[in-house]
Scaffold this motif. Sequence first.
Motif, PDB file in Angstrom:
ATOM      1  N   LEU A   1       7.797  84.060  25.940  1.00 53.95           N
ATOM      2  CA  LEU A   1       6.639  84.858  25.536  1.00 53.95           C
ATOM      3  C   LEU A   1       7.028  86.315  25.319  1.00 53.95           C
ATOM      4  O   LEU A   1       6.682  86.920  24.292  1.00 53.95           O
ATOM      5  CB  LEU A   1       5.532  84.762  26.586  1.00 53.95           C
ATOM      6  CG  LEU A   1       4.867  83.393  26.766  1.00 53.95           C
ATOM      7  CD1 LEU A   1       3.813  83.469  27.866  1.00 53.95           C
ATOM      8  CD2 LEU A   1       4.229  82.917  25.475  1.00 53.95           C
ATOM      9  N   LEU A   2       7.763  86.882  26.276  1.00 57.24           N
ATOM     10  CA  LEU A   2       8.132  88.300  26.192  1.00 57.24           C
ATOM     11  C   LEU A   2       9.130  88.547  25.057  1.00 57.24           C
ATOM     12  O   LEU A   2       8.967  89.479  24.269  1.00 57.24           O
ATOM     13  CB  LEU A   2       8.714  88.771  27.521  1.00 57.24           C
ATOM     14  CG  LEU A   2       7.753  88.818  28.718  1.00 57.24           C
ATOM     15  CD1 LEU A   2       8.501  89.212  29.985  1.00 57.24           C
ATOM     16  CD2 LEU A   2       6.622  89.801  28.458  1.00 57.24           C
ATOM     17  N   GLY A   3      10.163  87.710  24.981  1.00 56.22           N
ATOM     18  CA  GLY A   3      11.230  87.912  23.988  1.00 56.22           C
ATOM     19  C   GLY A   3      10.728  87.788  22.561  1.00 56.22           C
ATOM     20  O   GLY A   3      10.982  88.661  21.722  1.00 56.22           O
ATOM     21  N   ASN A   4      10.011  86.721  22.281  1.00 56.80           N
ATOM     22  CA  ASN A   4       9.541  86.504  20.907  1.00 56.80           C
ATOM     23  C   ASN A   4       8.431  87.472  20.530  1.00 56.80           C
ATOM     24  O   ASN A   4       8.360  87.912  19.375  1.00 56.80           O
ATOM     25  CB  ASN A   4       9.077  85.054  20.738  1.00 56.80           C
ATOM     26  CG  ASN A   4      10.234  84.075  20.689  1.00 56.80           C
ATOM     27  OD1 ASN A   4      10.979  84.033  19.726  1.00 56.80           O
ATOM     28  ND2 ASN A   4      10.403  83.300  21.747  1.00 56.80           N
TER      29      ASN A   4
ATOM     30  N   ALA B   1      13.580  80.475  24.257  1.00 55.98           N
ATOM     31  CA  ALA B   1      13.856  81.663  25.068  1.00 55.98           C
ATOM     32  C   ALA B   1      15.188  82.304  24.684  1.00 55.98           C
ATOM     33  O   ALA B   1      15.376  83.519  24.848  1.00 55.98           O
ATOM     34  CB  ALA B   1      13.873  81.285  26.552  1.00 55.98           C
ATOM     35  N   LEU B   2      16.096  81.491  24.153  1.00 58.46           N
ATOM     36  CA  LEU B   2      17.437  81.966  23.823  1.00 58.46           C
ATOM     37  C   LEU B   2      17.497  82.695  22.489  1.00 58.46           C
ATOM     38  O   LEU B   2      18.255  83.658  22.326  1.00 58.46           O
ATOM     39  CB  LEU B   2      18.395  80.768  23.805  1.00 58.46           C
ATOM     40  CG  LEU B   2      19.895  81.022  23.870  1.00 58.46           C
ATOM     41  CD1 LEU B   2      20.268  81.734  25.160  1.00 58.46           C
ATOM     42  CD2 LEU B   2      20.656  79.704  23.764  1.00 58.46           C
ATOM     43  N   ASN B   3      16.686  82.266  21.517  1.00 61.02           N
ATOM     44  CA  ASN B   3      16.744  82.845  20.171  1.00 61.02           C
ATOM     45  C   ASN B   3      16.542  84.359  20.134  1.00 61.02           C
ATOM     46  O   ASN B   3      17.312  85.063  19.467  1.00 61.02           O
ATOM     47  CB  ASN B   3      15.734  82.146  19.256  1.00 61.02           C
ATOM     48  CG  ASN B   3      16.172  80.743  18.877  1.00 61.02           C
ATOM     49  OD1 ASN B   3      17.316  80.357  19.120  1.00 61.02           O
ATOM     50  ND2 ASN B   3      15.278  79.975  18.297  1.00 61.02           N
ATOM     51  N   PRO B   4      15.531  84.923  20.821  1.00 60.56           N
ATOM     52  CA  PRO B   4      15.382  86.390  20.801  1.00 60.56           C
ATOM     53  C   PRO B   4      16.574  87.117  21.401  1.00 60.56           C
ATOM     54  O   PRO B   4      16.945  88.207  20.944  1.00 60.56           O
ATOM     55  CB  PRO B   4      14.124  86.634  21.653  1.00 60.56           C
ATOM     56  CG  PRO B   4      13.405  85.348  21.664  1.00 60.56           C
ATOM     57  CD  PRO B   4      14.453  84.289  21.587  1.00 60.56           C
ATOM     58  N   ILE B   5      17.207  86.516  22.411  1.00 54.95           N
ATOM     59  CA  ILE B   5      18.380  87.129  23.045  1.00 54.95           C
ATOM     60  C   ILE B   5      19.540  87.164  22.056  1.00 54.95           C
ATOM     61  O   ILE B   5      20.245  88.169  21.932  1.00 54.95           O
ATOM     62  CB  ILE B   5      18.774  86.358  24.320  1.00 54.95           C
ATOM     63  CG1 ILE B   5      17.636  86.426  25.339  1.00 54.95           C
ATOM     64  CG2 ILE B   5      20.062  86.923  24.920  1.00 54.95           C
ATOM     65  CD1 ILE B   5      17.843  85.543  26.556  1.00 54.95           C
ATOM     66  N   ILE B   6      19.732  86.066  21.318  1.00 50.77           N
ATOM     67  CA  ILE B   6      20.807  86.003  20.319  1.00 50.77           C
ATOM     68  C   ILE B   6      20.619  87.087  19.269  1.00 50.77           C
ATOM     69  O   ILE B   6      21.557  87.826  18.935  1.00 50.77           O
ATOM     70  CB  ILE B   6      20.844  84.608  19.650  1.00 50.77           C
ATOM     71  CG1 ILE B   6      21.280  83.539  20.656  1.00 50.77           C
ATOM     72  CG2 ILE B   6      21.803  84.613  18.457  1.00 50.77           C
ATOM     73  CD1 ILE B   6      21.161  82.119  20.137  1.00 50.77           C
ATOM     74  N   TYR B   7      19.389  87.212  18.762  1.00 51.61           N
ATOM     75  CA  TYR B   7      19.137  88.215  17.725  1.00 51.61           C
ATOM     76  C   TYR B   7      19.163  89.631  18.273  1.00 51.61           C
ATOM     77  O   TYR B   7      19.473  90.575  17.543  1.00 51.61           O
ATOM     78  CB  TYR B   7      17.800  87.932  17.033  1.00 51.61           C
ATOM     79  CG  TYR B   7      17.929  86.947  15.898  1.00 51.61           C
ATOM     80  CD1 TYR B   7      18.406  87.345  14.657  1.00 51.61           C
ATOM     81  CD2 TYR B   7      17.617  85.609  16.080  1.00 51.61           C
ATOM     82  CE1 TYR B   7      18.555  86.440  13.619  1.00 51.61           C
ATOM     83  CE2 TYR B   7      17.765  84.692  15.039  1.00 51.61           C
ATOM     84  CZ  TYR B   7      18.234  85.125  13.810  1.00 51.61           C
ATOM     85  OH  TYR B   7      18.391  84.224  12.782  1.00 51.61           O
ATOM     86  N   SER B   8      18.868  89.806  19.546  1.00 49.09           N
ATOM     87  CA  SER B   8      18.899  91.151  20.142  1.00 49.09           C
ATOM     88  C   SER B   8      20.324  91.640  20.344  1.00 49.09           C
ATOM     89  O   SER B   8      20.644  92.800  20.079  1.00 49.09           O
ATOM     90  CB  SER B   8      18.157  91.149  21.488  1.00 49.09           C
ATOM     91  OG  SER B   8      16.803  90.837  21.302  1.00 49.09           O
ATOM     92  N   PHE B   9      21.195  90.732  20.819  1.00 54.10           N
ATOM     93  CA  PHE B   9      22.562  91.134  21.141  1.00 54.10           C
ATOM     94  C   PHE B   9      23.489  91.138  19.933  1.00 54.10           C
ATOM     95  O   PHE B   9      24.491  91.849  19.923  1.00 54.10           O
ATOM     96  CB  PHE B   9      23.143  90.210  22.228  1.00 54.10           C
ATOM     97  CG  PHE B   9      22.691  90.548  23.613  1.00 54.10           C
ATOM     98  CD1 PHE B   9      23.248  91.609  24.302  1.00 54.10           C
ATOM     99  CD2 PHE B   9      21.689  89.817  24.228  1.00 54.10           C
ATOM    100  CE1 PHE B   9      22.829  91.931  25.573  1.00 54.10           C
ATOM    101  CE2 PHE B   9      21.259  90.129  25.504  1.00 54.10           C
ATOM    102  CZ  PHE B   9      21.832  91.192  26.184  1.00 54.10           C
ATOM    103  N   ARG B  10      23.164  90.349  18.899  1.00 55.67           N
ATOM    104  CA  ARG B  10      24.076  90.189  17.771  1.00 55.67           C
ATOM    105  C   ARG B  10      23.637  90.946  16.526  1.00 55.67           C
ATOM    106  O   ARG B  10      24.277  90.855  15.496  1.00 55.67           O
ATOM    107  CB  ARG B  10      24.210  88.694  17.424  1.00 55.67           C
ATOM    108  CG  ARG B  10      24.775  87.826  18.536  1.00 55.67           C
ATOM    109  CD  ARG B  10      26.212  88.145  18.839  1.00 55.67           C
ATOM    110  NE  ARG B  10      27.066  87.942  17.671  1.00 55.67           N
ATOM    111  CZ  ARG B  10      28.347  88.233  17.634  1.00 55.67           C
ATOM    112  NH1 ARG B  10      28.937  88.779  18.684  1.00 55.67           N
ATOM    113  NH2 ARG B  10      29.053  88.016  16.539  1.00 55.67           N
TER     114      ARG B  10
END
Length: 305
Positions: A39-42, A284-293
């Motif tokens: 919820l938070l990431g997306n 939950a992982l997708n926003p982290i991938i786009y944030s870090f990469r």
Amino acid sequence: MASYNFTLAEKFTLLGFSHLPHLRFLLICMFLFLYTCTLLGNSLIILLIIKDHRLHNPMYFFLANLSVLDLLSPSVTVPKMIKDLVSGKGDISFHGCFIQIFFYITFVAPECPLLSVMAFDRYVAICKPLHYRIIMSKKMCSWLTGGIWIVGSFYSLLHTLMTKNIHFCGPFLINHVFCDVLPLLQLACSDITLNLASLYISVFFNVICNFSIILSSYSSIVTVIARTKYRGGRMKTFSTCSSHLMVVSVYYFTVLATYFHPVSSYSESKDRAAIVVYTAVTPALNPIIYSFRNNNVKKALKKLF
């Protein structure tokens, strides 16, 4: 003519993780954590794309749609999974089960064509940069996005209606964590040949064909990158695709692990583990991938905070 012993189902019971009673508390905490991160990431990704004018281009427009799907699809299943773990019961009404199937497919089916459209966007940006603004115009992006959502609604309506017309055998125990088409087919008393045929045809067009588009797009991208003289230029060009490639890899790996096996083997624990990764971990992982990469997303995050 074969006769079938079936009764009218009023409700189903989702067995879920009833075979792991000693892990109930751990699973509740895990799903709560993953769903909160989803919820938070997306939501943050969508907010950044709306607020930062540097992200107002087709690439991030499609990313916003991916984040919307990643918000909605787990919201159909994960809260119910948490509720069942807390209560120790997995009852769901007949109509509630098919409502869950309808919305689950509606928000999951568009992800394949969306990922292929995102790959096509990268292909145009790298292989045809001078024509990028003409090809990926606002009108074209709107048409592509509208088509993606229509595809999801079509598959959802088709499989929900076809599954609902099946005669089911009791006891109505679904050996799964939520209502889905394949686990329900295991309870069928009537002929499911047509259901399986439509399911395999849908998989071919929605998964295999879109995967072919992604492979074709990246084959052309790799050819262009290989022709780039400077190593720094190759790395910079490839960096614009790395996030999307990681998301595609995670998505197709979990899809293959979840759905590409016989219906009869669907009750195994490893299949439930795969579906948990697909429904709870990946969004939950997708926003982290786009944030870090992605440097543009990083800059937008710094600007926001």
